[in-house]
Scaffold this motif. Structure first.
Motif, PDB file in Angstrom:
ATOM      1  N   UNK A  80       0.804  -1.104   0.057  1.00  0.00           N
ATOM      2  CA  UNK A  80      -0.157  -0.495   0.174  1.00  0.00           C
ATOM      3  C   UNK A  80       0.622   1.370   0.189  1.00  0.00           C
ATOM      4  N   UNK A  81       0.402   2.045  -0.863  1.00  0.00           N
ATOM      5  CA  UNK A  81       1.126   3.507  -1.444  1.00  0.00           C
ATOM      6  C   UNK A  81       1.546   4.554   0.681  1.00  0.00           C
ATOM      7  N   UNK A  82       0.502   4.352   1.077  1.00  0.00           N
ATOM      8  CA  UNK A  82       0.498   4.548   2.904  1.00  0.00           C
ATOM      9  C   UNK A  82       1.622   3.869   2.915  1.00  0.00           C
ATOM     10  N   UNK A  83       1.561   2.929   3.910  1.00  0.00           N
ATOM     11  CA  UNK A  83       2.782   1.896   4.276  1.00  0.00           C
ATOM     12  C   UNK A  83       3.725   2.202   3.994  1.00  0.00           C
ATOM     13  N   UNK A  84       4.067   1.773   2.327  1.00  0.00           N
ATOM     14  CA  UNK A  84       5.671   2.181   1.687  1.00  0.00           C
ATOM     15  C   UNK A  84       5.981   3.483   1.849  1.00  0.00           C
ATOM     16  N   UNK A  85       5.238   4.442   2.059  1.00  0.00           N
ATOM     17  CA  UNK A  85       6.447   5.707   2.369  1.00  0.00           C
ATOM     18  C   UNK A  85       6.659   6.527   3.866  1.00  0.00           C
ATOM     19  N   UNK A  86       5.710   5.578   4.827  1.00  0.00           N
ATOM     20  CA  UNK A  86       5.725   5.035   5.715  1.00  0.00           C
ATOM     21  C   UNK A  86       6.830   4.836   6.800  1.00  0.00           C
ATOM     22  N   UNK A  87       7.271   3.928   5.992  1.00  0.00           N
ATOM     23  CA  UNK A  87       8.126   2.864   6.217  1.00  0.00           C
ATOM     24  C   UNK A  87       9.929   3.791   5.340  1.00  0.00           C
ATOM     25  N   UNK A  88       9.656   3.901   4.410  1.00  0.00           N
ATOM     26  CA  UNK A  88      10.468   5.464   4.177  1.00  0.00           C
ATOM     27  C   UNK A  88      10.896   5.900   4.992  1.00  0.00           C
ATOM     28  N   UNK A  89       9.898   7.161   5.091  1.00  0.00           N
ATOM     29  CA  UNK A  89      10.551   7.497   6.432  1.00  0.00           C
ATOM     30  C   UNK A  89      11.299   7.429   7.470  1.00  0.00           C
ATOM     31  N   UNK A  90      10.389   6.518   8.470  1.00  0.00           N
ATOM     32  CA  UNK A  90      10.864   5.855   9.254  1.00  0.00           C
ATOM     33  C   UNK A  90      11.869   5.490   8.729  1.00  0.00           C
ATOM     34  N   UNK A  91      12.007   4.128   7.836  1.00  0.00           N
ATOM     35  CA  UNK A  91      13.924   3.765   7.771  1.00  0.00           C
ATOM     36  C   UNK A  91      15.154   4.634   7.933  1.00  0.00           C
TER      37      UNK A  91
END
Length: 144
Positions: A80-91
């Motif tokens: 999911x696009x939301x999850x992907x971008x939360x993970x990008x920011x978090x990583x």
């Protein structure tokens, strides 16, 4: 800490918009900055938001590699696009921002998932970022 929370939320929104528009996140960031200067109804973009977006942009390829490698059962494209971008920011914040405690990063990203994504997303985000946190010593050696 509310300012950092807001900065993370805005950085996530910029990453999300860039992903949705298939646009460079630095271009989206510049658009947000320009809009906030031209329209008083738009909140200003904080220094920390800029730091997060610019830092992600600098390490985007490596961050996506890490997410793809450790997201069991998910390809980056199917996520999911939301999850992907939360993970990008978090990583990015977890691995490259030394001033932020790991627990804070995980908690903030889980909160974003609760606010913007599905019921399953907080545990997914927590699990994947938790795995990156465990691997952080070796990932930090890799970044040097």
């Amino acid at each position: 800490m509310a300012a950092r929370n807001t900065a993370r939320k805005r950085a996530f929104q910029i990453l999300f918009e860039g992903d949705q528009r298939d646009a460079d996140v630095l271009t989206v960031l510049a658009d947000w900055i320009r809009l906030s200067r031209d329209d008083t109804r738009q909140p200003p973009v904080s220094e920390y938001t800029m730091q997060l977006v610019e830092g992600y942009a600098e390490h985007a390829t490596r961050i996506d590699e890490l997410i793809a490698q450790y997201a069991v059962g998910w390809t980056l494209d199917r996520m999911p696009v939301v999850d992907r971008n939360i993970l990008r920011l978090g990583a990015y914040e977890l691995i490259w921002v030394d001033e932020t405690p790991d627990a804070v990063v995980l908690d903030e990203m889980v909160q974003l998932a609760k606010e913007f994504s599905t019921d399953e997303s907080p545990s997914f985000v927590n699990g994947l970022l938790g795995r990156l946190k465990e691997l952080k010593p070796s990932l930090r050696r890799d970044r040097a």
